[in-house]
Scaffold this motif. Structure first.
Motif, PDB file in Angstrom:
ATOM      1  N   GLU A   1     -15.276   3.309  13.737  1.00 34.72           N
ATOM      2  CA  GLU A   1     -14.905   3.517  12.222  1.00 34.72           C
ATOM      3  C   GLU A   1     -13.296   3.234  11.864  1.00 34.72           C
ATOM      4  O   GLU A   1     -13.056   2.789  11.030  1.00 34.72           O
ATOM      5  CB  GLU A   1     -15.500   4.465  11.715  1.00 34.72           C
ATOM      6  N   ILE A   2     -12.417   3.927  12.895  1.00 31.09           N
ATOM      7  CA  ILE A   2     -11.073   4.112  12.665  1.00 31.09           C
ATOM      8  C   ILE A   2     -10.658   2.708  12.570  1.00 31.09           C
ATOM      9  O   ILE A   2      -9.607   2.412  11.800  1.00 31.09           O
ATOM     10  CB  ILE A   2     -10.407   5.123  13.382  1.00 31.09           C
ATOM     11  N   ALA A   3     -10.840   1.826  13.457  1.00 31.04           N
ATOM     12  CA  ALA A   3     -10.492   0.398  13.826  1.00 31.04           C
ATOM     13  C   ALA A   3     -10.882  -0.220  12.540  1.00 31.04           C
ATOM     14  O   ALA A   3      -9.887  -1.015  11.920  1.00 31.04           O
ATOM     15  CB  ALA A   3     -11.033  -0.093  15.171  1.00 31.04           C
ATOM     16  N   ASP A   4     -12.118  -0.194  12.097  1.00 35.25           N
ATOM     17  CA  ASP A   4     -12.466  -0.943  10.822  1.00 35.25           C
ATOM     18  C   ASP A   4     -11.447  -0.700   9.879  1.00 35.25           C
ATOM     19  O   ASP A   4     -11.141  -1.563   8.757  1.00 35.25           O
ATOM     20  CB  ASP A   4     -13.910  -0.654  10.646  1.00 35.25           C
ATOM     21  N   ARG A   5     -11.312   0.779   9.665  1.00 35.37           N
ATOM     22  CA  ARG A   5     -10.667   1.287   8.471  1.00 35.37           C
ATOM     23  C   ARG A   5      -9.260   0.712   8.343  1.00 35.37           C
ATOM     24  O   ARG A   5      -8.692   0.426   7.419  1.00 35.37           O
ATOM     25  CB  ARG A   5     -10.489   2.897   8.506  1.00 35.37           C
ATOM     26  N   ILE A   6      -8.621   0.890   9.450  1.00 38.12           N
ATOM     27  CA  ILE A   6      -7.212   0.143   9.517  1.00 38.12           C
ATOM     28  C   ILE A   6      -6.843  -1.179   9.391  1.00 38.12           C
ATOM     29  O   ILE A   6      -6.151  -1.370   8.575  1.00 38.12           O
ATOM     30  CB  ILE A   6      -6.522   0.875  10.920  1.00 38.12           C
ATOM     31  N   ALA A   7      -8.019  -1.971  10.063  1.00 41.74           N
ATOM     32  CA  ALA A   7      -7.780  -3.248   9.685  1.00 41.74           C
ATOM     33  C   ALA A   7      -7.849  -3.609   8.307  1.00 41.74           C
ATOM     34  O   ALA A   7      -7.241  -4.631   7.930  1.00 41.74           O
ATOM     35  CB  ALA A   7      -9.113  -3.946  10.591  1.00 41.74           C
ATOM     36  N   ALA A   8      -9.048  -3.215   7.539  1.00 43.91           N
ATOM     37  CA  ALA A   8      -9.179  -3.296   6.131  1.00 43.91           C
ATOM     38  C   ALA A   8      -7.975  -2.854   5.525  1.00 43.91           C
ATOM     39  O   ALA A   8      -7.502  -3.704   4.453  1.00 43.91           O
ATOM     40  CB  ALA A   8     -10.516  -2.563   5.803  1.00 43.91           C
ATOM     41  N   LYS A   9      -7.473  -1.809   5.775  1.00 41.26           N
ATOM     42  CA  LYS A   9      -6.208  -1.268   4.852  1.00 41.26           C
ATOM     43  C   LYS A   9      -5.234  -2.061   4.904  1.00 41.26           C
ATOM     44  O   LYS A   9      -4.388  -2.263   4.156  1.00 41.26           O
ATOM     45  CB  LYS A   9      -6.091   0.291   5.186  1.00 41.26           C
ATOM     46  N   LEU A  10      -4.754  -2.423   6.317  1.00 41.35           N
ATOM     47  CA  LEU A  10      -3.620  -3.252   6.523  1.00 41.35           C
ATOM     48  C   LEU A  10      -3.913  -4.632   5.790  1.00 41.35           C
ATOM     49  O   LEU A  10      -2.765  -5.066   5.249  1.00 41.35           O
ATOM     50  CB  LEU A  10      -3.484  -3.384   8.170  1.00 41.35           C
ATOM     51  N   ALA A  11      -4.885  -5.092   5.783  1.00 44.99           N
ATOM     52  CA  ALA A  11      -5.195  -6.555   5.220  1.00 44.99           C
ATOM     53  C   ALA A  11      -4.996  -6.282   3.760  1.00 44.99           C
ATOM     54  O   ALA A  11      -4.458  -7.161   3.120  1.00 44.99           O
ATOM     55  CB  ALA A  11      -6.418  -7.188   5.579  1.00 44.99           C
ATOM     56  N   GLN A  12      -5.592  -5.276   2.995  1.00 44.37           N
ATOM     57  CA  GLN A  12      -5.342  -5.167   1.702  1.00 44.37           C
ATOM     58  C   GLN A  12      -4.121  -4.920   1.204  1.00 44.37           C
ATOM     59  O   GLN A  12      -3.734  -5.346   0.168  1.00 44.37           O
ATOM     60  CB  GLN A  12      -6.394  -3.909   1.448  1.00 44.37           C
ATOM     61  N   ALA A  13      -3.328  -4.085   2.108  1.00 41.57           N
ATOM     62  CA  ALA A  13      -1.840  -3.599   1.641  1.00 41.57           C
ATOM     63  C   ALA A  13      -0.984  -4.765   2.200  1.00 41.57           C
ATOM     64  O   ALA A  13       0.333  -4.906   1.810  1.00 41.57           O
ATOM     65  CB  ALA A  13      -1.435  -2.366   2.081  1.00 41.57           C
ATOM     66  N   ASP A  14      -1.520  -5.937   2.774  1.00 41.62           N
ATOM     67  CA  ASP A  14      -0.589  -6.858   3.387  1.00 41.62           C
ATOM     68  C   ASP A  14       0.541  -6.194   4.171  1.00 41.62           C
ATOM     69  O   ASP A  14       1.806  -6.449   4.218  1.00 41.62           O
ATOM     70  CB  ASP A  14       0.093  -7.652   2.357  1.00 41.62           C
ATOM     71  N   VAL A  15       0.197  -5.290   5.104  1.00 49.64           N
ATOM     72  CA  VAL A  15       1.277  -4.800   5.995  1.00 49.64           C
ATOM     73  C   VAL A  15       0.965  -5.231   7.279  1.00 49.64           C
ATOM     74  O   VAL A  15       0.101  -5.346   7.947  1.00 49.64           O
ATOM     75  CB  VAL A  15       0.930  -3.145   5.963  1.00 49.64           C
ATOM     76  N   ASP A  16       2.279  -5.593   8.004  1.00 48.39           N
ATOM     77  CA  ASP A  16       2.266  -5.956   9.315  1.00 48.39           C
ATOM     78  C   ASP A  16       1.765  -4.846  10.420  1.00 48.39           C
ATOM     79  O   ASP A  16       2.294  -3.536  10.353  1.00 48.39           O
ATOM     80  CB  ASP A  16       3.812  -6.283   9.918  1.00 48.39           C
ATOM     81  N   PRO A  17       0.714  -5.146  11.096  1.00 51.17           N
ATOM     82  CA  PRO A  17       0.219  -3.885  11.976  1.00 51.17           C
ATOM     83  C   PRO A  17       1.047  -3.279  12.866  1.00 51.17           C
ATOM     84  O   PRO A  17       0.801  -2.227  13.134  1.00 51.17           O
ATOM     85  CB  PRO A  17      -1.075  -4.651  12.734  1.00 51.17           C
ATOM     86  N   SER A  18       2.087  -3.994  13.247  1.00 48.94           N
ATOM     87  CA  SER A  18       3.042  -3.380  14.253  1.00 48.94           C
ATOM     88  C   SER A  18       4.049  -2.457  13.763  1.00 48.94           C
ATOM     89  O   SER A  18       4.635  -1.610  14.507  1.00 48.94           O
ATOM     90  CB  SER A  18       4.280  -4.684  14.544  1.00 48.94           C
ATOM     91  N   ARG A  19       3.813  -2.312  12.292  1.00 52.23           N
ATOM     92  CA  ARG A  19       4.609  -1.196  11.848  1.00 52.23           C
ATOM     93  C   ARG A  19       3.941   0.098  11.601  1.00 52.23           C
ATOM     94  O   ARG A  19       4.420   1.233  11.360  1.00 52.23           O
ATOM     95  CB  ARG A  19       5.090  -1.548  10.266  1.00 52.23           C
TER      96      ARG A  19
END
Length: 689
Positions: free
Chosen positions: A531-549
């Motif tokens: 669940e945590i991986a799904d949540r992070i992927a969805a939020k990063l995409a929604q906010a257009d934030v670089d995952p490396s940050r």
């Protein structure tokens, strides 16, 4: 009657006054009996001998409601002897009762003083009842029938009540002198226990007299009723006994332990009221270690035999530690021991250690030695609870505290109790707060600084909560409250959402803040599902934030809990581009294998080592070794707890990459962090010269 509660031994306390009371009662009863025989004589008919024979037979093992091993037997002879008193007078009734007492004393194995007191209490009870009865020394059962009209029966019933009250007064006083405590409590308990059986026997006397008037051969039929009642009572007692014992070990079960603790707490309270020295009672909760492995490897039959043997060992050790100790089985591999008459908590710990020594040697089953370990929690009355439920709850907390510390014994300590009413209330408030965005739950951010350059390279998100009535809640206390509950999941998701949202906001507000990385702590429970991986992927995409940050900080215990599922979740996060850091490096189960298996980008040296870097040679050696190890594995090294310049310079010399601590900056809310970053953008946080 509770005369059996006198037991068959001399009293250890108040011996002189107890026996003085027994002697006085016996002497008064003896004088009265001799005078009544001289005064009244014995005028009887054939029916009398039927009643007398039935009274003696009724006090044999076939009819007595109880046994020599039971505390409170009921003697059916009093139904017949009371009927004799109604028909023939007090002296004949007492004479027959003395014979019945002698018969019962033989098979019950009463001591002489015990039998004498029983006889005396009956004598005085009959004498008291006889004062209310009309003249009955008539010598014929037929003459009595005329006097058993409504008024006569009422007087007989009043005499029965008088007999009952006087008898229990005498017995309750003896028990009170024998054991101490509250006389009122002893008397009320005796009346409560005796009211139904002895009341029924006494009130049946008029019916027996009436039956004898019709035909004396009807009276022996009462023995059939008594025998049937005894059989039913015995069966009921056996069922009740089975309900009080554990079927496997034969030890008292939880229900019995609860009753026993309640009785002993009452005894302690009564002693305190009487001015006796205050004593403690300890409840020991014992849980076998690795018992499941025995069941899995050798089968449940061997496991059951092991439980029986453990029970026997605990009984032997408990009896050696104190004669009043009681061992019971709660179920599964859990046992309990009740230890009364202790001086203090230290005495309770000593007793627990003595009882635990019973498991020091392996148990031999079919020639195979099986080592049995156990963890014991100790709760002491009255410090840790005033009833069975509270003592059991706190002993359970102490037992798990012992397991958590790798110890085999722990006494309850409030600071180890994570389930106090206050904490449960706090947990409920936190759950409610997480449903509201304006609830006092927020993130502070502490900068992480490149030690060589002095530039800010990241921040760590730290949880803060201002309770509406309690004020700021300590972050460590907050995590302890939430981490073993479903609220932890809600808290983690809230932190991730806010951290990613803050990254998106900083990108629009400050180019300087847009370059920093945010580290977020996650718990063991968070990594057990995807669940945590799904949540992070969805939020990063929604906010257009670089995952490396975004960086997630985990502890070594996360891998130890469930390596397969945790590694699967971490692999997904790494593939997503999220960095993984190992937090509190050096305080857990670190090994080269773990560092090699985990998809890490960074390790964080725990502050407990960094704080002693400049003053403790051992800490300095450990820090240097961890830095060398991490760099050899190609991992970035962050040192937590940098508090002064000397520590910073030593970390630079050791090759540490990043530092975090009050020497650079304290945790701060997002708006203050932006101001701080703006002021430090033009110059390094620290001078590298």
């Amino acid at each position: 009657m509770e005369q059996s509660a006198l037991r068959n031994v001399a009293p250890p306390r108040h011996r002189r006054r107890f026996f003085a009371y027994v002697i006085v009662v016996v002497a008064v009863a003896g004088v009265w009996f001799v005078s009544s025989i001289v005064r009244e004589g014995l005028q009887v008919d054939a029916a009398f001998w039927v009643f007398a024979g039935l009274a003696v037979v009724a006090d044999t093992p076939l009819f007595v409601q109880g046994s020599r091993d039971e505390n409170i037997p009921t003697f059916p002879s009093i139904a017949f002897t009371f009927a004799i008193m109604v028909a023939y007078g007090c002296a004949p009734a007492v004479t027959v009762q003395l014979v019945a007492v002698a018969v019962a004393a033989v098979w019950l194995k009463h001591r002489p003083w015990r039998a004498a007191f029983n006889a005396a209490q009956f004598m005085l009870s009959f004498q008291a009842a006889d004062t209310l009865l009309p003249e009955s020394n008539v010598g014929s059962i037929n003459d009595v029938h005329e006097r058993l009209d409504t008024t006569g029966i009422l007087w007989v019933l009043a005499g029965a009540v008088t007999w009952f009250v006087v008898n229990n007064l005498l017995v309750a006083t003896a028990i009170w002198l024998r054991f101490g405590g509250s006389w009122r409590v002893v008397f009320s308990r005796a009346v409560k226990n005796d009211a139904l059986p002895n009341g029924a026997l006494l009130f049946s006397a008029p019916g027996l007299v009436a039956a004898a008037h019709v035909d004396v051969l009807l009276v022996p039929l009462a023995l059939l009723t008594l025998f049937a009642i005894r059989r039913m009572t015995r069966l009921a007692a056996q069922r009740a006994q089975a309900g009080r014992l554990d079927p496997l070990t034969g030890l008292p079960n939880r229900r019995t332990l609860e009753c026993e603790v309640a009785a002993r707490l009452q005894e302690h309270a009564e002693r305190a009221e009487g001015g006796a020295a205050e004593r403690r009672l300890a409840l020991l909760l014992l849980d076998l270690d690795a018992f499941k492995q025995v069941n899995d490897a050798l089968g449940h039959r061997v496991g059951d035999r092991l439980l029986v043997e453990v029970g026997q060992r605990l009984i032997a050790a408990a009896e050696a530690s104190g004669p009043d100790n009681l061992v019971g089985r709660l179920g599964g591999d859990e046992f309990a021991v009740v230890v009364p008459h202790l001086r203090d908590t230290a005495d309770a710990r000593r007793a627990a250690a003595e009882i635990m020594s019973a498991l020091a040697e392996p148990v031999q089953l079919d020639g195979l030695p099986i080592d049995v370990g156990a963890s014991v929690g100790v709760a002491v009355y009255p410090e840790h609870g005033t009833d069975f439920a509270e003592l059991m709850q706190h002993a359970d907390v102490a037992m798990y505290d012992a397991k958590g510390r790798g110890d085999n014994l722990a006494v309850y300590a409030p600071e180890s109790d994570h389930n106090t009413p206050e904490r449960l209330s706090l947990l409920a408030d936190l759950r409610q707060a997480l449903k509201n965005t304006s609830d006092g739950v927020e993130l502070y951010y502490q900068p992480q600084v490149g030690l060589a350059s002095g530039a800010v390279v990241g921040v760590e998100a730290l949880l803060r909560w201002r309770h509406p009535t309690r004020g700021p809640i300590d972050p460590e206390e907050l995590i302890k409250v939430a981490e073993h509950s479903p609220v932890m999941r809600l808290l983690t998701l809230r932190i991730i959402d806010e951290a990613i949202g803050q990254l998106a906001a900083w990108r629009a507000l400050s180019p300087v803040a847009d370059r920093v990385r945010v580290a977020v702590n996650v718990s063991v429970r968070d990594l057990h599902t995807g669940e945590i991986a799904d949540r992070i992927a969805a939020k990063l995409a929604q906010a257009d934030v670089d995952p490396s940050r975004l960086e997630l900080e985990i502890t070594e215990s996360a891998l130890m809990a469930d390596p397969r599922r945790v590694l699967s979740t971490l692999a997904r996060l790494k593939k997503l581009g999220v960095a993984i850091a190992l937090d509190d490096f050096g305080t857990g189960y670190s090994s080269m294998v773990h560092l090699r298996r985990l998809p890490l980008a960074e390790v964080k040296i725990d502050r407990s080592f960094v704080l002693g870097l400049a003053t403790d040679p051992d800490d300095a050696a450990i820090v240097h070794s961890m830095i060398d190890l991490a760099r050899a594995l190609g991992l970035r090294v962050v040192a937590e707890g940098v508090e002064d310049e000397r520590t910073w310079r030593m970390l630079v010399e050791a090759g540490c990459d990043v530092g975090q601590g009050w020497y650079f900056a304290r945790p701060m809310p997002p708006d203050r962090l932006l101001d701080w970053l703006s002021k430090t953008a033009a110059r390094p946080v620290i001078s590298t010269k």
